[in-house]
Design a protein around this motif. Structure first.
Motif, short mmCIF file in Angstrom:
data_model
loop_
_atom_site.label_atom_id
_atom_site.label_comp_id
_atom_site.label_asym_id
_atom_site.label_seq_id
_atom_site.Cartn_x
_atom_site.Cartn_y
_atom_site.Cartn_z
N UNK A 1 1.40 -31.29 -22.07
CA UNK A 1 0.34 -31.66 -23.01
C UNK A 1 -0.87 -32.18 -22.23
N UNK A 2 -2.06 -31.87 -22.73
CA UNK A 2 -3.28 -32.35 -22.11
C UNK A 2 -3.48 -33.82 -22.44
N UNK A 3 -3.64 -34.63 -21.43
CA UNK A 3 -3.74 -36.06 -21.64
C UNK A 3 -5.09 -36.43 -22.25
N UNK A 4 -5.10 -37.38 -23.19
CA UNK A 4 -6.35 -37.81 -23.82
C UNK A 4 -7.13 -38.74 -22.89
N UNK A 5 -8.42 -38.82 -23.13
CA UNK A 5 -9.24 -39.77 -22.39
C UNK A 5 -9.10 -41.15 -23.03
N UNK A 6 -8.66 -42.12 -22.25
CA UNK A 6 -8.51 -43.50 -22.72
C UNK A 6 -9.30 -44.39 -21.76
N UNK A 7 -10.23 -45.14 -22.30
CA UNK A 7 -11.09 -45.99 -21.46
C UNK A 7 -10.34 -47.25 -21.04
N UNK A 8 -10.68 -47.74 -19.85
CA UNK A 8 -10.18 -49.04 -19.41
C UNK A 8 -8.79 -49.06 -18.84
N UNK A 9 -8.25 -47.92 -18.45
CA UNK A 9 -6.90 -47.88 -17.91
C UNK A 9 -6.84 -48.57 -16.54
N UNK A 10 -5.76 -49.28 -16.23
CA UNK A 10 -5.64 -49.94 -14.94
C UNK A 10 -5.21 -49.02 -13.82
N UNK A 11 -4.90 -47.78 -14.12
CA UNK A 11 -4.48 -46.78 -13.14
C UNK A 11 -4.60 -45.43 -13.83
N UNK A 12 -4.26 -44.36 -13.14
CA UNK A 12 -4.28 -43.06 -13.79
C UNK A 12 -3.16 -42.99 -14.83
N UNK A 13 -3.37 -42.20 -15.87
CA UNK A 13 -2.33 -42.02 -16.88
C UNK A 13 -1.06 -41.46 -16.24
N UNK A 14 -1.22 -40.58 -15.27
CA UNK A 14 -0.06 -40.00 -14.61
C UNK A 14 0.79 -41.07 -13.92
N UNK A 15 0.14 -42.01 -13.24
CA UNK A 15 0.87 -43.08 -12.55
C UNK A 15 1.52 -44.04 -13.53
N UNK A 16 0.85 -44.31 -14.62
CA UNK A 16 1.36 -45.26 -15.60
C UNK A 16 2.55 -44.73 -16.38
#
Length: 232
Positions: free
Chosen positions: A34-49
């Motif tokens: 699935x294509x990951x959504x854009x989320x502002x303010x993440x403390x790391x990449x979505x992949x790492x989290x």
């Protein structure tokens, strides 16, 4: 496809299910990346989290992954799941964004009796189809670190956090340190809030299979068919 393990999950549907699958990057229901959504303010990449929970997809575990017992097939599992769910009722869950033990997840404010009945039935009434844990599988659960009741459940049911220790949760992250976990909650809150503004209906469960790479695939859904006079 040959699956190495099976599990019973609740896979949320609708906008919440779509967001969760996209956020984790694997859609177990649609069986696709699935294509990951854009989320502002993440403390790391979505992949790492989300590296660890990604392969399972957006789900709540009702019966944890297990190998089939010798002499049984996935057809036996499908038949039994259908029979169990025919006698269970749909219900509503009022969800909240939570942070527990370094994991970000959606959890219900309260667990209604219908949820406990669903989990108990799936854990206990399918268990003769489950192969016993191997020594290596048991050791991976670190039994010596578990409380006595959890260790007893592990040995009897193949998983420690069942029945009286069960807690429904939709995982949104791997294990994080406090700072990153807190920042992730702050980033996800405005995105998730409208998706959980109304209670979520649990009206079916899904049999899923684990492929050779550890990703879960939906095999079949089982509606909760029993009639009820109350949604909660």
């Amino acid at each position: 496809m040959n699956f190495r393990r099976f599990a019973i999950y609740h896979l949320p549907e609708g906008p919440l299910g779509d967001f969760g699958a996209a956020w984790l990057g694997w859609d177990a229901r649609g069986v696709k990346a699935a294509d990951r959504p854009a989320v502002a303010g993440l403390p790391d990449t979505a992949e790492a989290l989300t590296d660890v929970p990604r392969r399972y997809g957006f789900h709540a575990t009702l019966k944890a992954p297990f190998r089939l017992a010798e002499g049984h097939s996935v057809d036996d599992l499908i038949l039994r799941c259908g029979l169990v769910c025919d006698h269970l009722s749909p219900f509503l869950l009022d969800l909240r964004l939570s942070l527990d033990w370094g994991f970000v997840a959606l959890r219900p404010h309260a667990q209604p009796p219908a949820l406990h009945a669903l989990e108990q039935a799936l854990v206990t009434r399918l268990d003769d189809l489950r192969a016993p844990l191997t020594a290596a599988e048991r050791d991976r659960r670190r039994p010596d670190a578990l409380p006595p009741q959890a260790r007893a459940h592990l040995d009897h049911w193949g998983y420690p956090f069942v029945l009286d220790l069960f807690n429904y949760h939709l995982t949104l992250s791997g294990g994080l340190d406090q700072d990153r976990a807190t920042a992730l909650v702050a980033a996800l809150a405005p995105v998730v809030k409208p998706l959980i503004a109304a209670p979520m209906e649990v009206r079916a469960v899904s049999l899923v299979g684990e492929d050779a790479e550890g990703r879960m695939h939906r095999i079949e859904d089982f509606p909760l068919r029993a009639r009820t006079t109350s949604s909660t």
